[in-house]
Design an enzyme around this catalytic site. Structure first.
Site, PDB file in Angstrom:
ATOM      1  N   ASN A 215       0.804  -0.981   0.025  1.00 41.07           N
ATOM      2  CA  ASN A 215       0.026  -0.026   0.085  1.00 41.07           C
ATOM      3  C   ASN A 215       0.745   1.281  -0.032  1.00 41.07           C
ATOM      4  OD1 ASN A 215      -2.254  -1.193  -0.392  1.00 41.07           O
ATOM      5  ND2 ASN A 215      -3.169  -0.853   1.830  1.00 41.07           N
ATOM      6  N   CYS A 269      24.412  11.739 -11.574  1.00 44.03           N
ATOM      7  CA  CYS A 269      23.128  12.107 -12.174  1.00 44.03           C
ATOM      8  C   CYS A 269      22.013  12.201 -11.253  1.00 44.03           C
ATOM      9  CB  CYS A 269      22.755  11.111 -13.234  1.00 44.03           C
ATOM     10  SG  CYS A 269      23.918  11.053 -14.570  1.00 44.03           S
TER      11      CYS A 269
END
Ligand SMILES: NC(=O)c1ccc[n+]([C@@H]2O[C@H](COP(=O)([O-])OP(=O)(O)OC[C@H]3O[C@@H](n4cnc5c(N)ncnc54)[C@H](O)[C@@H]3O)[C@@H](O)[C@H]2O)c1
Length: 440
Positions: A215, A269
């Protein structure tokens, strides 16, 4: 076929009752709410959900589906009781277990009189530990019987979604049984002879946690899609096109990649691009709390590694690995460099080995980065991994580039080892005490 009682006739309970009856089991639904009981007892669905009404009517007409408010009668007439009562939030967010506690007491009292073995299967979503610390004790106290002997308990998370609940019930992503006795749980598979889903038998705690992990991940995905969409819209981009393209990458994006618990992200990055994106969002007056939380979350993870090292209360630390990826010498924003810097700041004596990093060969922004972060890095680097291992009290493993045999041969029983890369169990140099990760 088994006879099943289902406690709680809300979304989960009604669908469970109707679907098991549809598959030929004899099912009795139990609820405190007389309207829900009456409804099912008259062959009507107690909830509004596609297909449930029709299936309830058919199962009721064939005599396989009934309902009662008498917990005692329901337990004594069946082999398995499913608990599907609500577990709502309290005002402060704490999970409210009053419903679970009450239903366990009801079932416990009923078990007192039962002569045959009974399964109690908990489907309500509960936090890790609840089955063993709340459910089993309540059932044992109520019944005066022992779990594992007279009855058994299984945590069996439910993954249905309202609106497609029946289809989800018949084709769940997986079927999980969390029990203390794996062999006993095999008998529960009989309930699902028709299912082609993957089965996992594990501990109650792990099964409870899987439900929350799922969830939380789903919520994360929704939040991510919405925040990326928000910045796309503000930049006057077609959000649909961007989303449509990034979901087609099933190698790195929609895949198990990056989902193994280990160490922090870094490199040239990810941190840079996250900073650029969130800075641009700020310029556009957008609040993107999920994306903005990623760098602080990552920093917190590095702090956990610092705390794990300091926990040993020893000062001589050997770091194996420094670059952000094995077999490269890219140190830019390597989380291991940040860790090294923090450990030096805490007064640790550090020695570092990395097979790909030789100071003399570093050039450009890579060299600049390490000289800015740790100016005396040259004095800490050592070319001999064995020498680093031998002279350290704690080893921080930050690379998979090291031979398992070499590592195990050098390690002594007194040395602590913090494995940040989460090496596969079979490839670990040791499974002794003192070999640990920071999030596994
Ligand atoms: N709704 C979903 O889509 C969904 C999906 C997966 C898991 N879950 C979890 O399943 C559980 C049930 O969810 P729900 O949406 O079906 O709840 P719900 O609130 O719709 O229904 C719960 C039912 O339990 C009954 N009840 C409470 N105490 C009882 C007792 N002692 N005896 C008999 N009946 C009793 C209530 O009267 C109510 O009808 C929750 O833990 C929820 O988090 C829900």
């Amino acid at each position: 076929m088994k006879s099943i009682s289902v406690f709680g006739l809300g979304y989960v309970g009604a669908v469970t009752a109707v679907c098991f009856a549809h598959k030929g089991n004899r099912v009795v639904g139990v609820d405190l709410n007389p309207m829900k009981v009456n409804s099912l007892e008259n062959g009507r669905a107690p909830i509004v959900e596609d297909k449930v009404e029709q299936m309830a009517t058919e199962a009721h007409q064939s005599g396989r589906l009934n309902a009662t408010s008498d917990a005692n009668a329901a337990v004594n007439a069946t082999d398995v009781s499913f608990i599907c009562v609500g577990t709502p939030s309290q005002r402060n967010g704490k999970l409210d277990l009053n419903g679970v506690d009450r239903v366990c007491k009801d079932i416990g009292r009923a078990l007192k009189q039962k002569k045959t073995f009974h399964w109690i299967v908990l489907r309500s979503t509960v936090l890790p530990g609840t089955t063993e610390s709340v459910v089993i004790p309540a059932l044992e106290a109520g019944s005066g019987k022992r779990e594992g002997k007279d009855f058994a308990v299984c945590f069996h998370p439910e993954f249905l979604r309202e609106g497609t609940a029946v289809a989800d019930f018949f084709e769940p992503p997986f079927t999980i049984f969390g029990t203390r006795d794996e062999a006993q749980a095999e008998s529960l598979r009989d309930l699902y002879t028709w299912s082609s889903s993957r089965f996992f038998i594990t501990t109650p705690k792990s099964a409870e946690m899987v439900k929350y992990a799922c969830n939380a991940f789903h919520a994360l995905k929704v939040g991510f899609a919405n925040e990326i969409g928000t910045i796309c819209k503000e930049l006057k981009l077609d959000t649909e096109i961007v989303a449509k393209i990034y979901v087609t990458d099933t190698r790195l994006n929609i895949s198990p990649a990056y989902l193994k618990p280990g160490f922090a992200f870094g490199g040239s990055c990810l941190p840079k691009d996250l900073r650029a994106l969130t800075y641009r969002a700020k310029e556009l007056d957008l609040k993107l709390p999920l994306l903005e939380s990623l760098i602080p979350s990552n920093q917190e993870h590095i702090e956990r590694a610092v705390a794990s090292v300091l926990h040993f209360r020893k000062r001589k630390v050997g770091m194996l690995g420094l670059s952000f990826k094995p077999s490269t010498d890219d140190l830019r924003e390597s989380p291991l460099v940040h860790l090294a810097k923090r450990l030096l700041g805490e007064g640790c004596e550090l020695q570092i080995w990395d097979e790909s990093v030789a100071l003399g060969r570093l050039i450009g922004s890579n060299r600049q980065f390490i000289e800015d972060e740790i100016p005396h890095i040259g004095s800490l680097l050592c070319e001999d991994a064995s020498a680093v291992i031998r002279s350290s009290e704690i080893i921080v493993l930050g690379t998979k580039a090291l031979d398992k045999k070499a590592l195990s041969a050098q390690l002594s029983a007194e040395q602590g080892l913090i494995d940040l890369v989460n090496i596969e169990k079979e490839n670990r140099c040791s499974d002794r005490l003192g070999y640990e990760g920071i999030c596994w």
